[in-house]
Write an enzyme that holds these catalytic residues in place. Structure first.
Site, short mmCIF file in Angstrom:
data_model
loop_
_atom_site.label_atom_id
_atom_site.label_comp_id
_atom_site.label_asym_id
_atom_site.label_seq_id
_atom_site.Cartn_x
_atom_site.Cartn_y
_atom_site.Cartn_z
N CYS A 180 0.78 -1.09 0.08
CA CYS A 180 -0.08 -0.02 0.01
C CYS A 180 0.65 1.33 -0.10
O CYS A 180 1.78 1.23 0.75
CB CYS A 180 -0.99 -0.20 1.20
SG CYS A 180 -2.02 1.42 1.48
N CYS A 185 1.54 2.59 6.03
CA CYS A 185 0.61 1.49 5.92
C CYS A 185 1.65 0.44 5.48
O CYS A 185 2.37 0.47 4.37
CB CYS A 185 -0.66 1.80 4.64
SG CYS A 185 -1.42 0.42 4.91
N TRP A 192 -5.49 -2.59 -4.43
CA TRP A 192 -6.23 -2.35 -5.47
C TRP A 192 -5.53 -1.15 -6.20
O TRP A 192 -5.16 -0.30 -5.43
CB TRP A 192 -7.48 -1.63 -5.03
CG TRP A 192 -8.43 -2.81 -4.44
CD1 TRP A 192 -8.36 -3.27 -3.10
CD2 TRP A 192 -9.49 -3.30 -5.06
NE1 TRP A 192 -9.15 -4.23 -2.92
CE2 TRP A 192 -10.11 -4.38 -4.00
CE3 TRP A 192 -10.37 -3.13 -6.27
CZ2 TRP A 192 -11.16 -5.15 -4.27
CZ3 TRP A 192 -11.37 -4.32 -6.35
CH2 TRP A 192 -11.92 -5.00 -5.53
N CYS A 202 -4.66 -0.09 -0.19
CA CYS A 202 -5.57 -1.04 0.46
C CYS A 202 -6.84 -0.78 0.62
O CYS A 202 -7.39 0.30 0.38
CB CYS A 202 -4.69 -1.34 1.85
SG CYS A 202 -5.30 0.07 3.02
N ARG A 204 -11.10 -1.65 2.37
CA ARG A 204 -11.67 -1.08 3.65
C ARG A 204 -11.25 -1.85 4.96
O ARG A 204 -10.92 -2.98 4.84
CB ARG A 204 -12.88 -1.02 3.48
CG ARG A 204 -13.57 -0.13 2.30
CD ARG A 204 -15.13 -0.05 2.60
NE ARG A 204 -15.59 0.99 1.38
CZ ARG A 204 -16.91 1.53 1.26
NH1 ARG A 204 -17.37 1.36 2.16
NH2 ARG A 204 -17.20 1.93 0.25
N TYR A 206 -12.54 -3.57 8.04
CA TYR A 206 -13.61 -4.58 8.70
C TYR A 206 -13.97 -3.86 10.00
O TYR A 206 -13.40 -3.31 10.67
CB TYR A 206 -13.10 -5.98 8.78
CG TYR A 206 -14.11 -6.96 9.03
CD1 TYR A 206 -15.57 -6.70 8.23
CD2 TYR A 206 -14.14 -8.07 9.71
CE1 TYR A 206 -16.37 -7.55 8.71
CE2 TYR A 206 -15.07 -9.16 9.95
CZ TYR A 206 -16.41 -8.73 9.37
OH TYR A 206 -17.56 -9.42 9.52
N HIS A 215 -7.73 2.91 2.67
CA HIS A 215 -6.90 4.01 2.04
C HIS A 215 -7.53 4.00 0.72
O HIS A 215 -7.18 5.24 0.10
CB HIS A 215 -5.40 3.72 1.96
CG HIS A 215 -4.81 3.79 3.35
ND1 HIS A 215 -3.86 2.94 4.03
CD2 HIS A 215 -4.96 4.86 4.13
CE1 HIS A 215 -3.48 3.37 5.23
NE2 HIS A 215 -4.00 4.50 5.40
N ASP A 247 -20.51 2.05 -6.65
CA ASP A 247 -20.80 1.59 -5.74
C ASP A 247 -21.11 -0.02 -5.75
O ASP A 247 -21.93 -0.60 -5.30
CB ASP A 247 -21.99 2.24 -4.83
CG ASP A 247 -22.02 1.30 -3.43
OD1 ASP A 247 -21.03 1.24 -3.11
OD2 ASP A 247 -23.28 1.19 -3.20
N CYS A 319 -35.93 -17.50 -0.83
CA CYS A 319 -36.12 -17.99 0.63
C CYS A 319 -36.41 -16.59 1.34
O CYS A 319 -37.16 -16.86 2.48
CB CYS A 319 -34.87 -18.59 0.74
SG CYS A 319 -33.33 -17.63 0.55
N HIS A 745 -28.81 -18.46 2.18
CA HIS A 745 -30.12 -18.95 2.41
C HIS A 745 -31.04 -18.57 3.71
O HIS A 745 -30.42 -18.24 4.56
CB HIS A 745 -30.09 -20.37 2.33
CG HIS A 745 -31.50 -21.18 2.35
ND1 HIS A 745 -32.41 -21.03 1.45
CD2 HIS A 745 -31.99 -22.07 3.09
CE1 HIS A 745 -33.44 -21.74 1.67
NE2 HIS A 745 -33.10 -22.45 2.74
#
Length: 784
Positions: A180, A185, A192, A202, A204, A206, A215, A247, A319, A745
């Site tokens: 990155c 970092c 990406w 890098c 997102r 979590y 970043h 998005d 479902c 499901h």
């Protein structure tokens, strides 16, 4: 024989042909022949054709002839699942053990009620032969309204594919390893490359602090460079490309040229990292323990049939719909009393289709068993028309993609409210509706504002730090990452899930929340404020959604791995609001609006900008996530959507409304007073006013009551919402298996009239032995 062409209507491009199912019941070609009336192109089963009596008609009769498939032991072994799809190469297998052939005839019904059958090439029916052949070849109404293919890896072409700006900065991508580029970092995975400038960043972060460091998305917010490619996924066939402003994962139709700009030849590339679909498939294939627990695998479950135990057949990722409908139909007693008779056969009428569903749920007949004569017959019923009506015009629920059951629940209830305005006598949604009160206190002036709104559910936060096994579960998260990076498989025995009590989650919901950048109407300055949630009324039935879903490091929705201790009975009396207290001073009215953080956070989790989320919450007056999401979808091309929220002065009374628009809204069932207010709020825009009035129905009703108006058509007819004790008993819950709402499901468990827990898994209905209430996503409580 009389000229039969007069009984046939012409086919137009927009003609809908209902040839999948009888419009009066749920019979399909699996149950017997279907007859399509060539005057209106509605399908009828044999029984309902005979019930039509002496009405002359011409039908296309469709008969399906079944035979058992010939099994072969010489076929190739089952192939590995490589696509998130059903019934396609590389996807999940499925299907029946029966083959079939379709046959067609023209049937003429005379005034004597007798049916005369003719082959298609019989000269007697030559006048209608062309029409009959077209009906056979054309798609049915259900097929026209939805994409019948379930594909997790189908991506839309990016709008930037042909117009993407690429900087001539001399950057060329090396063969790695990569890191990155953000200062400080050290991320070397989940990287990406921005396709405008070649910067490698890098993904997102979590929810628990793992994953990337945000970043890549922060870089987009600064530069607005829209496309990024995931390094390690580039092959001659393509790569994972994410579009920030669209998005979503997208298809870059000019990817080869975009990569060549940075010295990358796709022909020479070899994949070194897993694609998003491969990660999603791997994650779902590893959820053995979750599937086994929720579906109670390893235990002999006793099948149930009869009234109240009717299964709903999965129409292709439906479902979520099946689970929500089963819970509502089999838990909310007023529904069955309001929809107790079938009063029509219009396949486009929501009320009539709900009546049909409930009637046959309580009178299942041949849908609940299989005979020796027809072993191919399906168990359960197919809610084809109902699904079509509910999804019509909605970009997600009209598709065959997996959806969020909670979002569907809110969408379905919004449609029911509109239907109830037409027929207040059939009203049942109030049993689920309640008022919440938000107390907002300006920390600069200490003044307060109390705001109320109507809700059909509460979204309950899950404070992981309050888990009884927080340290061990957090430690497992770290070990899990290491195991996955090493390429080893995780066994069910290794998994440690967070364990938390529902009471702790509800305590978090009722605790004060700090709002930054609060524009205080008391000081006219930005400051902080505290916001607190409370119930103003308690509904007869309370729906809770547990906020289990968040975003992964790769911009994908992901579910928290948590077990929630839910008791049989709860008492939330302490969460009732007390209203304005002695000594409290109210904030000046008019400008105390604050976008609901819950709504904003849920929309941001879908990838929308914070400005769009705040604007949507404002323009829908915090009426809920579903109306706010619809607002965003309807204003995607509006530049002001992503502009900072500006709350205007309250000058709606200065707007002049046209009498014509008032009359048109009155024709929808609203009073003149309601129509005038809605039009003033929406600058005399009729379409916006209609949307506004439906999402503010309760607010308008309250004003009518206060003003003594008896305006017809108001939601609830001026009646107050049910209210009572805050003591509830668990009645039903919906569970989700999978890593995100976009896959997996849904099933539901419902407590029946005998106090037994019953598992509804699409068309399969069985007595539950160990109901997994601690793993559920949504809960329905009934007042004790």
């Amino acid at each position: 024989m009389a000229n039969i062409s007069g009984l046939v209507s012409p086919l137009f491009p927009d003609t809908k042909i209902y040839k999948d199912q009888c419009i009066m019941c749920f019979d399909t070609p699996h149950h017997g022949p279907l007859y399509v009336d060539l005057s209106n192109y509605w399908g009828y089963c044999h029984h309902h054709v005979l019930e039509r009596g002496s009405n002359p008609a011409v039908y296309l009769k469709h008969t399906r002839i079944f035979r058992e498939k010939e099994e072969s032991c010489d076929g190739p072994p089952a192939s590995k699942v490589t696509r998130l799809a059903i019934g396609v190469e590389g996807g999940f297998s499925g299907g029946s053990k029966y083959d079939y052939e379709d046959s067609y005839k023209v049937v003429i019904a005379g005034t004597d009620g007798k049916l005369a059958e003719h082959e298609l090439d019989n000269p007697v029916v030559s006048d209608v032969q062309e029409t009959a052949l077209k009906v056979i070849s054309l798609s049915s109404a259900a097929e026209q309204e939805q994409n019948m293919q379930w594909e997790g890896d189908v991506r839309a072409n990016s709008k930037h594919s042909q117009s993407l700006e690429q900087l001539d900065n001399g950057i060329k991508l090396n063969l790695g390893p990569w890191k990155c580029a953000a200062e400080g970092c050290d991320k070397t995975d989940n990287l990406w490359m921005n396709l405008t400038c070649g910067t490698i960043l890098c993904g997102r972060r979590y929810y628990d602090g793992s994953g990337g460091n945000n970043h890549a998305v922060e870089y987009y917010e600064r530069t607005k460079y829209p496309l990024a490619v995931k390094l390690g996924t580039i092959t001659p066939q393509g790569a994972d490309v994410f579009s920030f402003d669209e998005d979503d994962m997208v298809n870059d139709t000019n990817l080869a040229a975009h990569l060549k700009h940075f010295g990358v030849n796709m022909i020479d590339c070899v994949k070194t990292d897993k694609t998003m679909n491969e990660l999603e498939i791997d994650a779902n294939m590893n959820l053995t323990l979750e599937y086994n627990n929720i579906l109670e695998s390893g235990v002999a479950l006793k099948p149930l049939s009869g009234p109240g135990y009717m299964g709903l057949i999965n129409l292709g990722n439906t479902c979520y719909l099946n689970s929500v409908l089963q819970v509502l139909v089999n838990s909310i007693s007023p529904i069955t009393s309001k929809y107790n008779t079938i009063t029509g056969n219009n396949p486009n009428d929501l009320s009539q289709q709900m009546k049909k569903l409930i009637y046959y749920s309580q009178n299942p007949g041949h849908y609940s068993y299989i005979t020796e004569e027809k072993p191919w017959q399906e168990l359960g019923i197919r809610p084809i028309a109902l699904k079509s009506i509910i999804g019509r015009g909605h970009p997600e629920f009209s598709s065959s993609r997996q959806q969020d059951a909670f979002e569907f629940y809110l969408h379905f209830l919004s449609l029911i409210v509109k239907e109830e305005r037409k027929n207040p006598q059939a009203k049942w949604s109030d049993d689920l509706l309640f008022k919440v009160e938000e107390r907002i206190q300006c920390n600069a002036s200490q003044k307060v504002a109390y705001k109320t709104r109507d809700e059909f559910a509460i979204s309950v936060p899950i404070p992981l730090e309050k888990a009884e096994n927080y340290e061990s579960a957090r430690s497992w998260e770290d070990r899990k990452d290491q195991i996955e990076k090493s390429g080893n498989k995780i066994t069910p025995e290794q998994i440690i899930r967070y364990k938390i009590k529902l009471s702790d989650c509800l305590s978090e919901l009722g605790s004060a929340e700090i709002i930054d950048d609060f524009l205080s109407p008391a000081t006219n300055t930005k400051t902080t404020a505290s916001k607190k949630f409370a119930f103003k009324t308690f509904p007869n039935y309370l729906v809770m959604q547990m906020k289990k879903f968040t975003l992964t490091a790769d911009w994908q929705p992901k579910k928290l791995d948590v077990l929630i201790d839910v008791p049989d009975e709860i008492d939330i009396t302490s969460m009732r609001s007390n209203g304005l207290q002695p000594g409290e001073v109210e904030l000046p009215s008019g400008d105390a609006f604050v976008p609901s953080p819950d709504i904003v956070q849920q929309l941001m989790a879908m990838g929308f900008s914070i400005e769009a989320c705040q604007n949507a919450a404002y323009h829908t007056k915090n009426s809920g996530t579903e109306p706010a999401m619809e607002y965003i979808l309807n204003h995607m091309d509006d530049p002001s959507l992503n502009a900072p929220l500006i709350i205007p002065d309250n000058k709606s009374d200065e707007c002049t409304v046209s009498q014509e628009n008032v009359e048109m809204m009155c024709a929808m069932g609203f009073s003149s007073k309601q129509a005038t207010k809605a039009l003033k709020k929406c600058d005399n825009n009729l379409e916006r006013a209609a949307d506004w009035v439906f999402s503010h129905a309760a607010e308008l009703d309250e004003e009518d009551e206060e003003g003594g108006s008896s305006g017809g058509g108001s939601s609830g007819g001026g009646s107050e919402l049910p209210d009572g004790s805050g003591k509830y008993r668990l009645k039903a819950f919906i569970s989700h298996m999978g890593t995100s709402t976009a896959c997996g499901h849904y099933v539901c468990h419902i407590r029946d009239s005998q106090g037994r827990w019953v598992l509804y898994n699409d068309e399969k209905v069985a007595l539950s032995v160990t109901p997994p209430r601690d793993m559920a996503y949504m809960y329905l409580f009934e007042r004790v």
